[in-house]
Design a protein around this motif. Structure first.
Motif, PDB file in Angstrom:
ATOM      1  N   GLY A 115      28.156 -54.585  41.043  1.00 60.57           N
ATOM      2  CA  GLY A 115      26.982 -55.094  40.344  1.00 60.57           C
ATOM      3  C   GLY A 115      25.730 -54.318  40.687  1.00 60.57           C
ATOM      4  O   GLY A 115      24.865 -54.100  39.831  1.00 60.57           O
ATOM      5  N   GLU A 116      25.626 -53.879  41.917  1.00 63.48           N
ATOM      6  CA  GLU A 116      24.464 -53.067  42.328  1.00 63.48           C
ATOM      7  C   GLU A 116      24.444 -51.759  41.557  1.00 63.48           C
ATOM      8  O   GLU A 116      23.402 -51.328  41.074  1.00 63.48           O
ATOM      9  CB  GLU A 116      24.518 -52.828  43.840  1.00 63.48           C
ATOM     10  N   ARG A 117      25.589 -51.108  41.413  1.00 60.15           N
ATOM     11  CA  ARG A 117      25.668 -49.845  40.664  1.00 60.15           C
ATOM     12  C   ARG A 117      25.328 -50.074  39.188  1.00 60.15           C
ATOM     13  O   ARG A 117      24.601 -49.303  38.578  1.00 60.15           O
ATOM     14  CB  ARG A 117      27.062 -49.218  40.780  1.00 60.15           C
ATOM     15  N   TRP A 118      25.883 -51.155  38.617  1.00 64.05           N
ATOM     16  CA  TRP A 118      25.626 -51.473  37.217  1.00 64.05           C
ATOM     17  C   TRP A 118      24.138 -51.764  37.002  1.00 64.05           C
ATOM     18  O   TRP A 118      23.535 -51.287  36.031  1.00 64.05           O
ATOM     19  CB  TRP A 118      26.488 -52.669  36.817  1.00 64.05           C
ATOM     20  N   THR A 119      23.558 -52.536  37.916  1.00 61.34           N
ATOM     21  CA  THR A 119      22.134 -52.878  37.805  1.00 61.34           C
ATOM     22  C   THR A 119      21.273 -51.628  37.932  1.00 61.34           C
ATOM     23  O   THR A 119      20.280 -51.484  37.211  1.00 61.34           O
ATOM     24  CB  THR A 119      21.746 -53.915  38.882  1.00 61.34           C
ATOM     25  N   HIS A 120      21.657 -50.723  38.827  1.00 62.40           N
ATOM     26  CA  HIS A 120      20.910 -49.462  38.967  1.00 62.40           C
ATOM     27  C   HIS A 120      20.889 -48.696  37.647  1.00 62.40           C
ATOM     28  O   HIS A 120      19.843 -48.201  37.218  1.00 62.40           O
ATOM     29  CB  HIS A 120      21.538 -48.611  40.074  1.00 62.40           C
ATOM     30  N   GLN A 121      22.022 -48.617  36.972  1.00 59.98           N
ATOM     31  CA  GLN A 121      22.082 -47.937  35.678  1.00 59.98           C
ATOM     32  C   GLN A 121      21.212 -48.638  34.641  1.00 59.98           C
ATOM     33  O   GLN A 121      20.523 -47.980  33.853  1.00 59.98           O
ATOM     34  CB  GLN A 121      23.527 -47.870  35.187  1.00 59.98           C
ATOM     35  N   LYS A 122      21.226 -49.965  34.640  1.00 59.05           N
ATOM     36  CA  LYS A 122      20.406 -50.717  33.675  1.00 59.05           C
ATOM     37  C   LYS A 122      18.914 -50.523  33.942  1.00 59.05           C
ATOM     38  O   LYS A 122      18.130 -50.374  33.010  1.00 59.05           O
ATOM     39  CB  LYS A 122      20.760 -52.206  33.704  1.00 59.05           C
ATOM     40  N   VAL A 123      18.529 -50.536  35.213  1.00 64.38           N
ATOM     41  CA  VAL A 123      17.115 -50.326  35.555  1.00 64.38           C
ATOM     42  C   VAL A 123      16.681 -48.943  35.089  1.00 64.38           C
ATOM     43  O   VAL A 123      15.641 -48.781  34.431  1.00 64.38           O
ATOM     44  CB  VAL A 123      16.876 -50.501  37.075  1.00 64.38           C
ATOM     45  N   GLU A 124      17.469 -47.929  35.417  1.00 61.35           N
ATOM     46  CA  GLU A 124      17.110 -46.555  35.033  1.00 61.35           C
ATOM     47  C   GLU A 124      17.057 -46.392  33.521  1.00 61.35           C
ATOM     48  O   GLU A 124      16.119 -45.780  33.001  1.00 61.35           O
ATOM     49  CB  GLU A 124      18.099 -45.560  35.649  1.00 61.35           C
ATOM     50  N   SER A 125      18.027 -46.935  32.806  1.00 59.38           N
ATOM     51  CA  SER A 125      18.015 -46.781  31.347  1.00 59.38           C
ATOM     52  C   SER A 125      16.855 -47.547  30.714  1.00 59.38           C
ATOM     53  O   SER A 125      16.209 -47.045  29.790  1.00 59.38           O
ATOM     54  CB  SER A 125      19.346 -47.202  30.740  1.00 59.38           C
ATOM     55  N   ASP A 126      16.562 -48.748  31.224  1.00 63.67           N
ATOM     56  CA  ASP A 126      15.434 -49.508  30.676  1.00 63.67           C
ATOM     57  C   ASP A 126      14.107 -48.813  30.954  1.00 63.67           C
ATOM     58  O   ASP A 126      13.227 -48.781  30.092  1.00 63.67           O
ATOM     59  CB  ASP A 126      15.407 -50.922  31.255  1.00 63.67           C
ATOM     60  N   LEU A 127      13.958 -48.264  32.144  1.00 60.76           N
ATOM     61  CA  LEU A 127      12.708 -47.563  32.458  1.00 60.76           C
ATOM     62  C   LEU A 127      12.566 -46.294  31.621  1.00 60.76           C
ATOM     63  O   LEU A 127      11.450 -45.881  31.307  1.00 60.76           O
ATOM     64  CB  LEU A 127      12.622 -47.244  33.945  1.00 60.76           C
ATOM     65  N   ALA A 128      13.675 -45.678  31.257  1.00 61.25           N
ATOM     66  CA  ALA A 128      13.620 -44.476  30.419  1.00 61.25           C
ATOM     67  C   ALA A 128      13.316 -44.826  28.960  1.00 61.25           C
ATOM     68  O   ALA A 128      12.622 -44.071  28.270  1.00 61.25           O
ATOM     69  CB  ALA A 128      14.933 -43.712  30.514  1.00 61.25           C
ATOM     70  N   LEU A 129      13.814 -45.971  28.495  1.00 60.66           N
ATOM     71  CA  LEU A 129      13.678 -46.316  27.080  1.00 60.66           C
ATOM     72  C   LEU A 129      12.426 -47.134  26.761  1.00 60.66           C
ATOM     73  O   LEU A 129      11.889 -47.030  25.666  1.00 60.66           O
ATOM     74  CB  LEU A 129      14.910 -47.104  26.618  1.00 60.66           C
ATOM     75  N   ARG A 130      11.998 -47.957  27.700  1.00 57.64           N
ATOM     76  CA  ARG A 130      10.870 -48.846  27.438  1.00 57.64           C
ATOM     77  C   ARG A 130       9.576 -48.225  27.937  1.00 57.64           C
ATOM     78  O   ARG A 130       9.584 -47.430  28.861  1.00 57.64           O
ATOM     79  CB  ARG A 130      11.121 -50.196  28.104  1.00 57.64           C
ATOM     80  N   PRO A 131       8.447 -48.593  27.328  1.00 56.45           N
ATOM     81  CA  PRO A 131       7.173 -48.025  27.781  1.00 56.45           C
ATOM     82  C   PRO A 131       6.813 -48.502  29.189  1.00 56.45           C
ATOM     83  O   PRO A 131       7.075 -49.646  29.557  1.00 56.45           O
ATOM     84  CB  PRO A 131       6.157 -48.539  26.755  1.00 56.45           C
ATOM     85  N   THR A 132       6.249 -47.596  29.973  1.00 53.18           N
ATOM     86  CA  THR A 132       5.823 -47.931  31.333  1.00 53.18           C
ATOM     87  C   THR A 132       4.338 -47.630  31.494  1.00 53.18           C
ATOM     88  O   THR A 132       3.733 -46.933  30.671  1.00 53.18           O
ATOM     89  CB  THR A 132       6.616 -47.122  32.383  1.00 53.18           C
ATOM     90  N   LEU A 133       3.762 -48.122  32.580  1.00 52.11           N
ATOM     91  CA  LEU A 133       2.350 -47.846  32.857  1.00 52.11           C
ATOM     92  C   LEU A 133       2.117 -46.361  33.092  1.00 52.11           C
ATOM     93  O   LEU A 133       1.055 -45.828  32.746  1.00 52.11           O
ATOM     94  CB  LEU A 133       1.887 -48.652  34.063  1.00 52.11           C
ATOM     95  N   GLU A 134       3.091 -45.667  33.678  1.00 52.53           N
ATOM     96  CA  GLU A 134       2.966 -44.222  33.882  1.00 52.53           C
ATOM     97  C   GLU A 134       2.896 -43.492  32.551  1.00 52.53           C
ATOM     98  O   GLU A 134       2.153 -42.518  32.414  1.00 52.53           O
ATOM     99  CB  GLU A 134       4.117 -43.698  34.726  1.00 52.53           C
ATOM    100  N   ASP A 135       3.686 -43.937  31.572  1.00 47.20           N
ATOM    101  CA  ASP A 135       3.626 -43.326  30.231  1.00 47.20           C
ATOM    102  C   ASP A 135       2.225 -43.514  29.638  1.00 47.20           C
ATOM    103  O   ASP A 135       1.668 -42.591  29.052  1.00 47.20           O
ATOM    104  CB  ASP A 135       4.647 -43.973  29.293  1.00 47.20           C
ATOM    105  N   GLU A 136       1.687 -44.706  29.819  1.00 42.23           N
ATOM    106  CA  GLU A 136       0.353 -45.013  29.292  1.00 42.23           C
ATOM    107  C   GLU A 136      -0.708 -44.153  29.960  1.00 42.23           C
ATOM    108  O   GLU A 136      -1.620 -43.665  29.318  1.00 42.23           O
ATOM    109  CB  GLU A 136       0.041 -46.496  29.546  1.00 42.23           C
ATOM    110  N   ALA A 137      -0.581 -43.967  31.292  1.00 40.14           N
ATOM    111  CA  ALA A 137      -1.550 -43.162  32.030  1.00 40.14           C
ATOM    112  C   ALA A 137      -1.507 -41.697  31.594  1.00 40.14           C
ATOM    113  O   ALA A 137      -2.530 -41.022  31.571  1.00 40.14           O
ATOM    114  CB  ALA A 137      -1.290 -43.270  33.541  1.00 40.14           C
ATOM    115  N   ARG A 138      -0.319 -41.212  31.246  1.00 41.52           N
ATOM    116  CA  ARG A 138      -0.186 -39.823  30.789  1.00 41.52           C
ATOM    117  C   ARG A 138      -0.581 -39.667  29.338  1.00 41.52           C
ATOM    118  O   ARG A 138      -0.706 -38.550  28.844  1.00 41.52           O
ATOM    119  CB  ARG A 138       1.262 -39.349  30.950  1.00 41.52           C
ATOM    120  N   GLY A 139      -0.728 -40.793  28.653  1.00 35.14           N
ATOM    121  CA  GLY A 139      -1.118 -40.763  27.253  1.00 35.14           C
ATOM    122  C   GLY A 139       0.039 -40.489  26.318  1.00 35.14           C
ATOM    123  O   GLY A 139      -0.135 -40.062  25.196  1.00 35.14           O
ATOM    124  N   ALA A 140       1.245 -40.781  26.782  1.00 36.57           N
ATOM    125  CA  ALA A 140       2.450 -40.515  25.968  1.00 36.57           C
ATOM    126  C   ALA A 140       2.690 -41.590  24.964  1.00 36.57           C
ATOM    127  O   ALA A 140       2.493 -42.687  24.991  1.00 36.57           O
ATOM    128  CB  ALA A 140       3.665 -40.369  26.861  1.00 36.57           C
TER     129      ALA A 140
END
Length: 134
Positions: A109-134
């Motif tokens: 479950g830890e491995r699966w959750t790690h993949q979900k966190v990484e994929s969600d952070l890659a696909l969904r907007p983040t504050l870092e994306d906003e700061a870079r103006g992306a």
């Protein structure tokens, strides 16, 4: 329809790091508990010849069970924290809690959750994306 609020990348990764440690600790604690219960009930439980050994495993069980319960509660709280920061649905929270109930499942479950966190952070907007103006 307004755009979804951006995720806080740093807070999500920090929360996952804590959850990762809790998953590993919970997995080990649950395996220890299963071993203790096996010794108590299956190996030494029914034989009068081993009454002193059986009493020993009762003592170990009475000490370890509450410790494991506390570890599981910390695991659930850290899973809830990750769930809140990632803004996942209720089924995912229930799945995170279930990972800590079945022996060895918390490691997978830890491995699966790690993949979900990484994929969600890659696909969904983040504050870092906003700061870079992306």
């Amino acid at each position: 329809m307004p755009a979804p609020r951006p995720l806080d990348d740093v807070a999500c990764r920090t929360s996952f790091a804590r959850f990762r440690v809790a998953s590993i600790v919970e997995g080990i604690a649950l395996l220890v508990l299963v071993g203790i219960m096996t010794m108590r009930y299956l190996v030494f439980g029914g034989d009068a010849w081993f009454t002193s050994t059986s009493h020993f495993w009762e003592q170990v069980s009475s000490v370890w069970s509450p410790i494991h319960g506390l570890i599981y509660m910390v695991y659930v709280v850290l899973g809830f924290d990750l769930w809140m920061k990632m803004r996942w649905g209720l089924p995912r929270m229930l799945l995170l809690m279930f990972f800590g109930v079945v022996p060895v499942l918390s490691f997978f479950g830890e491995r699966w959750t790690h993949q979900k966190v990484e994929s969600d952070l890659a696909l969904r907007p983040t504050l870092e994306d906003e700061a870079r103006g992306a």
